[in-house]
Design a protein around this motif. Structure first.
Motif, PDB file in Angstrom:
ATOM      1  N   GLY A   1      -9.083  -9.486  -1.476  1.00 59.53           N
ATOM      2  CA  GLY A   1     -10.468  -9.174  -1.833  1.00 59.53           C
ATOM      3  C   GLY A   1     -11.316  -8.818  -0.612  1.00 59.53           C
ATOM      4  O   GLY A   1     -11.247  -9.471   0.425  1.00 59.53           O
ATOM      5  N   GLY A   2     -12.076  -7.750  -0.714  1.00 60.61           N
ATOM      6  CA  GLY A   2     -13.019  -7.418   0.328  1.00 60.61           C
ATOM      7  C   GLY A   2     -12.465  -6.656   1.523  1.00 60.61           C
ATOM      8  O   GLY A   2     -13.235  -6.231   2.379  1.00 60.61           O
ATOM      9  N   ARG A   3     -11.152  -6.516   1.590  1.00 60.51           N
ATOM     10  CA  ARG A   3     -10.561  -5.786   2.719  1.00 60.51           C
ATOM     11  C   ARG A   3     -10.599  -4.292   2.455  1.00 60.51           C
ATOM     12  O   ARG A   3     -10.757  -3.852   1.319  1.00 60.51           O
ATOM     13  CB  ARG A   3      -9.114  -6.225   2.918  1.00 60.51           C
TER      14      ARG A   3
ATOM     15  N   ARG B   1      -5.361  -3.277   1.612  1.00 55.40           N
ATOM     16  CA  ARG B   1      -5.031  -3.791   0.276  1.00 55.40           C
ATOM     17  C   ARG B   1      -3.738  -3.194  -0.240  1.00 55.40           C
ATOM     18  O   ARG B   1      -2.846  -3.901  -0.703  1.00 55.40           O
ATOM     19  CB  ARG B   1      -6.155  -3.431  -0.694  1.00 55.40           C
ATOM     20  N   LEU B   2      -3.647  -1.856  -0.162  1.00 49.63           N
ATOM     21  CA  LEU B   2      -2.442  -1.221  -0.694  1.00 49.63           C
ATOM     22  C   LEU B   2      -1.218  -1.553   0.153  1.00 49.63           C
ATOM     23  O   LEU B   2      -0.110  -1.718  -0.377  1.00 49.63           O
ATOM     24  CB  LEU B   2      -2.634   0.300  -0.772  1.00 49.63           C
ATOM     25  N   ALA B   3      -1.418  -1.664   1.441  1.00 48.36           N
ATOM     26  CA  ALA B   3      -0.293  -2.047   2.295  1.00 48.36           C
ATOM     27  C   ALA B   3       0.213  -3.429   1.910  1.00 48.36           C
ATOM     28  O   ALA B   3       1.425  -3.675   1.866  1.00 48.36           O
ATOM     29  CB  ALA B   3      -0.716  -2.017   3.762  1.00 48.36           C
ATOM     30  N   ALA B   4      -0.705  -4.332   1.592  1.00 47.23           N
ATOM     31  CA  ALA B   4      -0.289  -5.679   1.207  1.00 47.23           C
ATOM     32  C   ALA B   4       0.496  -5.654  -0.100  1.00 47.23           C
ATOM     33  O   ALA B   4       1.518  -6.346  -0.240  1.00 47.23           O
ATOM     34  CB  ALA B   4      -1.516  -6.581   1.071  1.00 47.23           C
TER      35      ALA B   4
ATOM     36  N   ALA C   1      -6.205  -4.637  -6.789  1.00 46.76           N
ATOM     37  CA  ALA C   1      -6.283  -4.103  -5.424  1.00 46.76           C
ATOM     38  C   ALA C   1      -6.788  -2.668  -5.411  1.00 46.76           C
ATOM     39  O   ALA C   1      -7.175  -2.147  -4.367  1.00 46.76           O
ATOM     40  CB  ALA C   1      -4.902  -4.181  -4.769  1.00 46.76           C
ATOM     41  N   LEU C   2      -6.770  -2.029  -6.586  1.00 44.84           N
ATOM     42  CA  LEU C   2      -7.222  -0.636  -6.672  1.00 44.84           C
ATOM     43  C   LEU C   2      -8.606  -0.504  -7.297  1.00 44.84           C
ATOM     44  O   LEU C   2      -9.123   0.611  -7.425  1.00 44.84           O
ATOM     45  CB  LEU C   2      -6.221   0.164  -7.511  1.00 44.84           C
ATOM     46  N   GLU C   3      -9.195  -1.606  -7.669  1.00 43.26           N
ATOM     47  CA  GLU C   3     -10.502  -1.550  -8.307  1.00 43.26           C
ATOM     48  C   GLU C   3     -11.588  -1.223  -7.279  1.00 43.26           C
ATOM     49  O   GLU C   3     -11.489  -1.581  -6.100  1.00 43.26           O
ATOM     50  CB  GLU C   3     -10.828  -2.907  -8.955  1.00 43.26           C
ATOM     51  N   GLY C   4     -12.598  -0.525  -7.729  1.00 40.23           N
ATOM     52  CA  GLY C   4     -13.746  -0.258  -6.868  1.00 40.23           C
ATOM     53  C   GLY C   4     -13.516   0.802  -5.813  1.00 40.23           C
ATOM     54  O   GLY C   4     -14.267   0.915  -4.861  1.00 40.23           O
ATOM     55  N   LEU C   5     -12.434   1.570  -5.989  1.00 35.89           N
ATOM     56  CA  LEU C   5     -12.173   2.633  -5.008  1.00 35.89           C
ATOM     57  C   LEU C   5     -12.602   3.988  -5.539  1.00 35.89           C
ATOM     58  O   LEU C   5     -12.314   5.013  -4.922  1.00 35.89           O
ATOM     59  CB  LEU C   5     -10.679   2.662  -4.658  1.00 35.89           C
ATOM     60  N   GLY C   6     -13.245   4.002  -6.672  1.00 40.57           N
ATOM     61  CA  GLY C   6     -13.709   5.266  -7.219  1.00 40.57           C
ATOM     62  C   GLY C   6     -12.661   6.024  -7.994  1.00 40.57           C
ATOM     63  O   GLY C   6     -12.830   7.204  -8.288  1.00 40.57           O
ATOM     64  N   LEU C   7     -11.573   5.345  -8.333  1.00 38.85           N
ATOM     65  CA  LEU C   7     -10.521   6.000  -9.116  1.00 38.85           C
ATOM     66  C   LEU C   7     -10.781   5.791 -10.605  1.00 38.85           C
ATOM     67  O   LEU C   7     -11.283   4.733 -11.006  1.00 38.85           O
ATOM     68  CB  LEU C   7      -9.153   5.421  -8.760  1.00 38.85           C
TER      69      LEU C   7
END
Lengths: 249, 249
Positions: free
Chosen positions: A96-98, A103-106, A145-151
DNA sequence: TTGTACTTAGTACGTCGTACGATGTACAAG
DNA sequence: CTTGTACATCGTACGACGTACTAAGTACAA
């Protein structure tokens, strides 16, 4: 039509969610589905998926082979259960927050670690595993981990599938390289003694100029025919680079 | 030590390059390695890799099962030969002088077309196939699509492996989705009747909010649980985007 | 108490890859 | 031309596999 007792034969989905109707009569069960699955995972981890046979697994559990069919309808279902078992308990790094790249790397690294620890799973894992509890929890976590990225929603699914596909193939290749190294009784030196002469004759630099040059350079750089962990590291950077235009637009 | 005749047992590499020492005495061979391999490919194409058994193949060739072992040391080697056979004759789009993106896209598409035409090959194909003539010609051709882009030799190999890995996993997933559709005797409607109630109960939007939302959106967008060709198209763009920074730097 | 649904186990079937040995063929050496 | 030998071919067989079927025995429901 007789009033025959329909043995309800548990569905795979019911099995995954442990929604079996809980037997009533008859002798007590000596095992549980979980015990069978856990033992199967342990056996596959220890000796590989091809060592996981019904007879062998039954032996480790101290039962007759056919007894296992009381817990699991067949081997395919067993493998599906094993996969979901892994998914339930796998590491899920909190991100969260990174920044999105971390995030995707993790997510990728958690998956890669899972497959490295259980090499049989990389080959057994389909792109859309059955919707068991493990798969659902995993999907939920990875989507977050993909939320809030504008997708958009559909894009989120596409991106995740793409990322996880990369990890799966990297892990498959890693597992196979390991297996080949282990299976080959030959040392590198023996191999070259046996095959070097023919290769020298046949890998004609005039016929395959680029291949010979690049192949040699790559072999020397990795000090082996294939370096799986390097391939994963390289590919992960490329994969994330490839997602950047979509995410940072 | 007797002066026993060492039956020289052909090596896989010798077999791939058809470098067998050419027998002398004894009855004429009724077949050739190529005929066996071609028949095996045809059978696997027609009925899948699991239908390719030694007995079945022998039957199609009008021979006794064990006869095939005169041509090929075992089934593993046969599959390796089959793969190289495909690689020899696959389409290799000529791309000289085109922009790098088109070149790499053509490489990917040639590979994807190969695996779509021979679905068994996607699963059987390792990242580093044995160095047969087909694999060498393929490697040479694909590396030439990467020449002159300012990449180092090792980078060229890394990039190609990354691109081909993407194609392999896309093809694997496509083949598996097809196989599952074919194997499932159930229609979509029957499946939902059987599993819908349980899924509705268990896919709790409070427990898996993102998963339920995104999963539904993706399912509706593709009108199926999984759309392999869309995944390939999407992934190819992302993969090429990911290589751009390396190539255009 | 009795009937019945269930777990467990033994046996067996059809499949697989392939090891082994017998039979017959065609070339090499005499 | 004869004969020995290397080889192709094939039938049989072995030890695995997943799993269908049947018989035996157990514990709850009626």
């Amino acid at each position: 039509m007789t009033s025959a007792t329909e043995t309800p034969k548990p569905n795979l989905l019911e099995l995954l969610w442990r929604a079996a109707p809980e037997a009533g009569r008859g002798p007590r069960k000596g095992l549980t589905v979980d015990a069978v699955v856990a033992a199967a995972v342990e056996l596959a981890d220890r000796e590989g998926l091809e060592a996981l046979t019904v007879r062998r697994l039954a032996q480790e559990l101290g039962k007759a082979p056919m007894t296992l069919y009381t817990y699991v309808p067949g081997k395919t279902e067993l493998v599906a259960l094993m996969l979901d078992f892994l998914f339930i308990s796998m590491e899920r790094t909190e991100v969260g927050g990174r920044p999105w790249r971390e995030r995707l790397a993790a997510v990728a690294q958690d998956n890669y670690a899972l497959y490295r620890a259980h090499p049989w799973a990389a080959a057994a894992s389909p792109s859309r595993p059955p919707l068991g509890p493990g798969q659902c929890a995993k999907y939920e976590h990875e989507l977050q981990a993909l939320e809030g990225l504008g997708l958009g929603d559909v894009e989120m699914d596409d991106v995740l599938a793409h990322l996880l596909g990369f990890v799966r193939i990297a892990a498959q290749d890693a597992a196979q390289a390991d297996a080949e190294r282990a299976a080959s009784a030959m040392s590198d030196q023996e191999w070259w003694e046996a095959n070097g002469p023919l290769l020298a004759k046949v890998l004609d630099p005039e016929r395959f100029p680029t291949a010979v040059r690049v192949g040699q350079a790559a072999g020397e750089a990795h000090d082996a025919a294939y370096d799986a962990d390097h391939a994963f590291a390289f590919g992960l950077e490329r994969t994330l680079d490839g997602l950047a235009p979509l995410i940072e637009r």
